[in-house]
Design a protein around this motif. Structure first.
Motif, PDB file in Angstrom:
ATOM      1  N   GLU A 173     -13.268 -39.576  36.372  1.00 15.72           N
ATOM      2  CA  GLU A 173     -11.921 -38.814  36.327  1.00 15.72           C
ATOM      3  C   GLU A 173     -10.753 -39.943  36.589  1.00 15.72           C
ATOM      4  OE1 GLU A 173     -13.471 -34.401  37.899  1.00 15.72           O
ATOM      5  OE2 GLU A 173     -11.845 -35.652  39.130  1.00 15.72           O
ATOM      6  N   PRO A 174      -9.491 -39.673  36.446  1.00 15.28           N
ATOM      7  CA  PRO A 174      -8.372 -40.452  36.664  1.00 15.28           C
ATOM      8  C   PRO A 174      -8.259 -41.085  38.218  1.00 15.28           C
ATOM      9  CG  PRO A 174      -7.180 -38.963  35.498  1.00 15.28           C
ATOM     10  CD  PRO A 174      -8.937 -38.611  35.873  1.00 15.28           C
ATOM     11  N   GLU A 175      -8.848 -40.313  39.105  1.00 15.36           N
ATOM     12  CA  GLU A 175      -8.825 -40.787  40.392  1.00 15.36           C
ATOM     13  C   GLU A 175     -10.113 -40.770  41.278  1.00 15.36           C
ATOM     14  OE1 GLU A 175      -5.840 -41.632  41.846  1.00 15.36           O
ATOM     15  OE2 GLU A 175      -4.838 -41.002  39.846  1.00 15.36           O
ATOM     16  N   HIS A 176     -11.057 -40.901  40.230  1.00 19.70           N
ATOM     17  CA  HIS A 176     -12.608 -40.748  40.927  1.00 19.70           C
ATOM     18  C   HIS A 176     -13.340 -41.513  39.787  1.00 19.70           C
ATOM     19  CE1 HIS A 176     -11.164 -38.189  43.815  1.00 19.70           C
ATOM     20  NE2 HIS A 176     -10.592 -37.081  42.957  1.00 19.70           N
ATOM     21  N   GLY A 177     -13.518 -42.730  39.796  1.00 22.74           N
ATOM     22  CA  GLY A 177     -14.411 -43.678  38.910  1.00 22.74           C
ATOM     23  C   GLY A 177     -15.757 -43.831  39.813  1.00 22.74           C
ATOM     24  N   SER A 178     -15.735 -44.704  40.786  1.00 24.73           N
ATOM     25  CA  SER A 178     -16.861 -45.083  41.402  1.00 24.73           C
ATOM     26  C   SER A 178     -17.579 -43.876  42.420  1.00 24.73           C
ATOM     27  CB  SER A 178     -16.753 -46.460  42.212  1.00 24.73           C
ATOM     28  OG  SER A 178     -16.613 -47.581  41.269  1.00 24.73           O
ATOM     29  N   ASP A 179     -16.590 -43.171  42.660  1.00 26.36           N
ATOM     30  CA  ASP A 179     -17.027 -41.879  43.608  1.00 26.36           C
ATOM     31  C   ASP A 179     -16.810 -40.743  42.600  1.00 26.36           C
ATOM     32  OD1 ASP A 179     -17.472 -40.417  45.798  1.00 26.36           O
ATOM     33  OD2 ASP A 179     -15.487 -40.469  46.557  1.00 26.36           O
ATOM     34  N   PRO A 180     -17.882 -40.443  41.801  1.00 28.32           N
ATOM     35  CA  PRO A 180     -17.682 -39.241  40.805  1.00 28.32           C
ATOM     36  C   PRO A 180     -18.160 -38.014  41.869  1.00 28.32           C
ATOM     37  CG  PRO A 180     -19.750 -40.345  40.630  1.00 28.32           C
ATOM     38  CD  PRO A 180     -18.981 -41.260  41.417  1.00 28.32           C
ATOM     39  N   ALA A 181     -18.759 -38.084  42.897  1.00 24.79           N
ATOM     40  CA  ALA A 181     -18.829 -36.972  43.917  1.00 24.79           C
ATOM     41  C   ALA A 181     -17.743 -36.250  44.164  1.00 24.79           C
ATOM     42  CB  ALA A 181     -19.837 -37.228  44.850  1.00 24.79           C
ATOM     43  N   SER A 182     -16.654 -36.994  44.315  1.00 24.92           N
ATOM     44  CA  SER A 182     -15.315 -36.265  44.686  1.00 24.92           C
ATOM     45  C   SER A 182     -14.527 -35.758  43.595  1.00 24.92           C
ATOM     46  CB  SER A 182     -14.466 -37.581  45.256  1.00 24.92           C
ATOM     47  OG  SER A 182     -14.956 -38.051  46.300  1.00 24.92           O
ATOM     48  N   MET A 183     -15.101 -35.385  42.549  1.00 22.10           N
ATOM     49  CA  MET A 183     -14.456 -34.981  41.346  1.00 22.10           C
ATOM     50  C   MET A 183     -13.522 -33.603  41.693  1.00 22.10           C
ATOM     51  SD  MET A 183     -17.221 -32.949  38.891  1.00 22.10           S
ATOM     52  CE  MET A 183     -18.571 -34.314  39.156  1.00 22.10           C
ATOM     53  N   GLU A 184     -12.566 -33.486  40.859  1.00 22.20           N
ATOM     54  CA  GLU A 184     -11.693 -32.474  41.123  1.00 22.20           C
ATOM     55  C   GLU A 184     -11.673 -31.403  40.022  1.00 22.20           C
ATOM     56  OE1 GLU A 184      -7.611 -33.815  42.121  1.00 22.20           O
ATOM     57  OE2 GLU A 184      -8.648 -35.672  42.860  1.00 22.20           O
ATOM     58  N   THR A 185     -12.424 -31.724  38.989  1.00 22.71           N
ATOM     59  CA  THR A 185     -12.437 -30.734  37.975  1.00 22.71           C
ATOM     60  C   THR A 185     -13.319 -29.684  38.304  1.00 22.71           C
ATOM     61  OG1 THR A 185     -12.246 -32.627  36.035  1.00 22.71           O
ATOM     62  CG2 THR A 185     -13.264 -30.375  35.557  1.00 22.71           C
ATOM     63  N   SER A 186     -12.670 -28.208  37.847  1.00 16.43           N
ATOM     64  CA  SER A 186     -13.333 -27.048  38.567  1.00 16.43           C
ATOM     65  C   SER A 186     -13.787 -26.213  37.573  1.00 16.43           C
ATOM     66  CB  SER A 186     -11.977 -26.455  39.500  1.00 16.43           C
ATOM     67  OG  SER A 186     -11.007 -26.170  38.703  1.00 16.43           O
ATOM     68  N   ALA A 187     -14.670 -25.170  37.921  1.00 18.29           N
ATOM     69  CA  ALA A 187     -15.063 -24.146  37.001  1.00 18.29           C
ATOM     70  C   ALA A 187     -14.929 -22.972  38.052  1.00 18.29           C
ATOM     71  CB  ALA A 187     -16.451 -24.238  36.426  1.00 18.29           C
ATOM     72  N   GLU A 188     -14.454 -21.910  37.631  1.00 20.78           N
ATOM     73  CA  GLU A 188     -14.128 -20.794  38.190  1.00 20.78           C
ATOM     74  C   GLU A 188     -14.668 -19.779  37.425  1.00 20.78           C
ATOM     75  OE1 GLU A 188     -12.733 -19.896  41.131  1.00 20.78           O
ATOM     76  OE2 GLU A 188     -11.590 -21.584  41.681  1.00 20.78           O
ATOM     77  N   ARG A 189     -15.429 -18.870  37.986  1.00 24.52           N
ATOM     78  CA  ARG A 189     -16.216 -17.607  37.168  1.00 24.52           C
ATOM     79  C   ARG A 189     -14.988 -16.699  36.823  1.00 24.52           C
ATOM     80  NH1 ARG A 189     -20.735 -15.739  35.639  1.00 24.52           N
ATOM     81  NH2 ARG A 189     -22.108 -17.187  36.546  1.00 24.52           N
ATOM     82  N   ASP A 190     -15.292 -16.223  35.565  1.00 21.98           N
ATOM     83  CA  ASP A 190     -14.336 -15.007  34.922  1.00 21.98           C
ATOM     84  C   ASP A 190     -15.093 -14.169  34.159  1.00 21.98           C
ATOM     85  OD1 ASP A 190     -11.559 -14.149  34.460  1.00 21.98           O
ATOM     86  OD2 ASP A 190     -11.842 -15.021  32.400  1.00 21.98           O
ATOM     87  N   GLY A 191     -15.395 -13.086  34.683  1.00 21.07           N
ATOM     88  CA  GLY A 191     -16.170 -12.300  33.814  1.00 21.07           C
ATOM     89  C   GLY A 191     -17.566 -12.770  33.557  1.00 21.07           C
ATOM     90  N   ASP A 192     -17.967 -12.606  32.248  1.00 22.90           N
ATOM     91  CA  ASP A 192     -19.220 -13.299  31.936  1.00 22.90           C
ATOM     92  C   ASP A 192     -19.360 -14.809  31.457  1.00 22.90           C
ATOM     93  OD1 ASP A 192     -17.598 -13.197  29.691  1.00 22.90           O
ATOM     94  OD2 ASP A 192     -19.183 -11.860  28.370  1.00 22.90           O
ATOM     95  N   GLY A 193     -18.087 -15.382  32.004  1.00 22.34           N
ATOM     96  CA  GLY A 193     -18.016 -17.052  31.656  1.00 22.34           C
ATOM     97  C   GLY A 193     -17.461 -17.662  32.948  1.00 22.34           C
ATOM     98  N   TYR A 194     -16.901 -18.961  32.373  1.00 22.25           N
ATOM     99  CA  TYR A 194     -15.947 -19.431  33.431  1.00 22.25           C
ATOM    100  C   TYR A 194     -14.793 -19.814  32.700  1.00 22.25           C
ATOM    101  CZ  TYR A 194     -20.375 -20.118  36.164  1.00 22.25           C
ATOM    102  OH  TYR A 194     -21.348 -20.035  36.989  1.00 22.25           O
ATOM    103  N   VAL A 195     -13.668 -20.532  33.626  1.00 28.24           N
ATOM    104  CA  VAL A 195     -12.552 -21.256  33.313  1.00 28.24           C
ATOM    105  C   VAL A 195     -12.621 -22.485  33.728  1.00 28.24           C
ATOM    106  CG1 VAL A 195      -9.971 -21.085  33.322  1.00 28.24           C
ATOM    107  CG2 VAL A 195     -11.374 -19.097  33.106  1.00 28.24           C
ATOM    108  N   LEU A 196     -12.601 -23.636  32.957  1.00 32.73           N
ATOM    109  CA  LEU A 196     -12.426 -24.917  33.372  1.00 32.73           C
ATOM    110  C   LEU A 196     -10.823 -25.652  33.443  1.00 32.73           C
ATOM    111  CD1 LEU A 196     -15.527 -26.101  31.215  1.00 32.73           C
ATOM    112  CD2 LEU A 196     -15.553 -25.674  33.311  1.00 32.73           C
ATOM    113  N   ASN A 197     -10.733 -26.296  34.264  1.00 31.72           N
ATOM    114  CA  ASN A 197      -9.573 -27.079  34.633  1.00 31.72           C
ATOM    115  C   ASN A 197      -9.708 -28.574  35.179  1.00 31.72           C
ATOM    116  OD1 ASN A 197      -6.860 -25.223  33.917  1.00 31.72           O
ATOM    117  ND2 ASN A 197      -8.382 -23.990  35.163  1.00 31.72           N
TER     118      ASN A 197
END
Length: 387
Positions: A132-156
């Motif tokens: 990610e733009p702010e997380h290269g060598s530290d990928p565990a700090s990723m900010e990309t998220s998935a929120e459950r929505d009905g029978d699927g997910y919404v990614l941002n």
């Protein structure tokens, strides 16, 4: 080709066939135009289906019409492709090690049947969304998220420095599942034509120019439950993929260094100055001797990794050592080769300068040199520098 200790004398029939097929492919299909692509900052996309026809993507997998070759044969394939250009090897590495491998290792049967055959044939292109733009060598700090929505997910979120992204049909996106306890990292198979997905190209690169690199932007992207890789949760998922890719890099960088050595040796024996070939001067012979020694050391590391991997004993830290050493080795030896070619060495007519600039990327991606140093330091001392 330099093989000073005769390591390839012990290759089996399959391994020789894979090596020779890849070498012929590079000679006929890659080498004639790769300098122009590097200058233009383009990737030879016509090679994608050709490499699929030859079985270059995830070839160690035995199912789904994939060839199931040995780990040594796979390493030799990566070595030959990178002797052509790091961009070509990167394409094959991402498609195979970072997209097809996790689908095969962690995907559902439906996911495997849908994606593996077409990816293997090169009919579809995949990319791996971790950095990610702010997380290269530290990928565990990723900010990309998935929120459950009905029978699927919404990614941002957003990912960057993603090889193949602008030409990909599928993105394996790693995101934090905000709907589950502990926000675990999970893998999502995201078709790039979904609403809310954009994959802009990163241009004006000064390294790895014959490769397409881009970003993945995710804005309220809806995916079904069936897009989630069911077989893995946490950082084990992306890190295991990176171990597979780093194994290929440990082999590939040897190919780039070898191509630089062969170019420098041929040039030095043909080029005459002061009434004799350049190779007749002691300073140049010392350079060739050191190059050959360093390349041979890299070959030994790569072949040993293959033996360990084949019997299931390979540890990620051992891959870190080989990636760290061989990327640095290729970076240094490509510079020496460029130097031996004099002024001609800075042109695209000869490969060392192209390999030299490419190695600046390979030295950094899939874990920087410094990060791999800390991985080894942790393994050697039991003390983590990351905490």
């Amino acid at each position: 080709m330099i093989d000073y200790l005769g390591l390839e004398a012990d290759l089996g029939e399959e391994e020789r066939m894979v090596r020779d097929t890849a070498r012929e492919f590079v000679e006929s299909e890659v080498r004639p135009d790769v300098g122009t692509h590097w200058l233009d900052g383009t990737f030879p996309t016509d090679l994608i289906p050709q490499m699929g026809e030859l079985g270059f993507y995830a070839p160690t997998i035995e199912e789904y019409d994939l060839p199931g070759i040995s780990e040594t044969a796979y390493g030799l394939l990566m070595q030959e492709l990178e002797a052509g250009d790091s961009g070509v090897r990167s394409m094959a590495s991402v498609q195979g090690a970072l997209v097809m491998y996790p689908i095969h290792a962690y995907g559902s049967e439906a996911q495997k049947e849908r994606w593996l055959p077409s990816l293997g044939r090169g009919e579809r292109v995949g990319c791996f969304g971790l950095t990610e733009p702010e997380h290269g060598s530290d990928p565990a700090s990723m900010e990309t998220s998935a929120e459950r929505d009905g029978d699927g997910y919404v990614l941002n979120g957003s990912k960057t420095w993603i090889t193949n992204a602008p030409i990909s049909d599928l993105a394996l996106v790693w995101a934090r599942d905000r709907s589950a306890d502990g926000d675990p990292v999970r893998g999502f198979l995201v078709e790039t034509d979904r609403d809310g997905v954009t994959t802009n190209e990163i241009d004006e690169k000064l390294s790895l120019r014959a490769s397409i690199t881009g970003e993945i932007a995710l804005q309220n992207v809806r995916v079904p439950e069936g897009s989630v890789l069911p077989g893995v949760e946490g950082m084990k998922g992306p890190l295991s993929c990176l171990t597979q890719a780093r194994y290929g890099i440990a082999w590939g960088t040897v190919g780039a260094a070898r191509n630089c050595f062969e170019t420098a040796r041929a040039y030095a024996t043909d080029r005459e100055q002061f009434g004799r070939p350049v190779a007749g001067f002691q300073l140049q012979q010392e350079k060739l001797a050191e190059m050959a020694t360093q390349i041979t050391t890299g070959q030994l590391l790569a072949h040993r990794l293959a033996d360990l991997k084949e019997r299931g004993d390979l540890r990620p830290e051992q891959v870190s050592m080989a990636k760290r050493h061989n990327a640095r080795m290729a970076r240094e030896q490509s510079r020496v080769a460029r130097e031996m070619l004099g002024g001609n060495g800075i042109t695209a007519d000869y490969p060392p300068m192209r390999h030299l600039t490419n190695m600046e990327t390979v030295y950094t991606y899939e874990g920087t040199h410094d990060i791999h140093s800390l991985v080894l330091g942790h393994d050697l001392t039991g003390i983590s520098a990351f905490e």
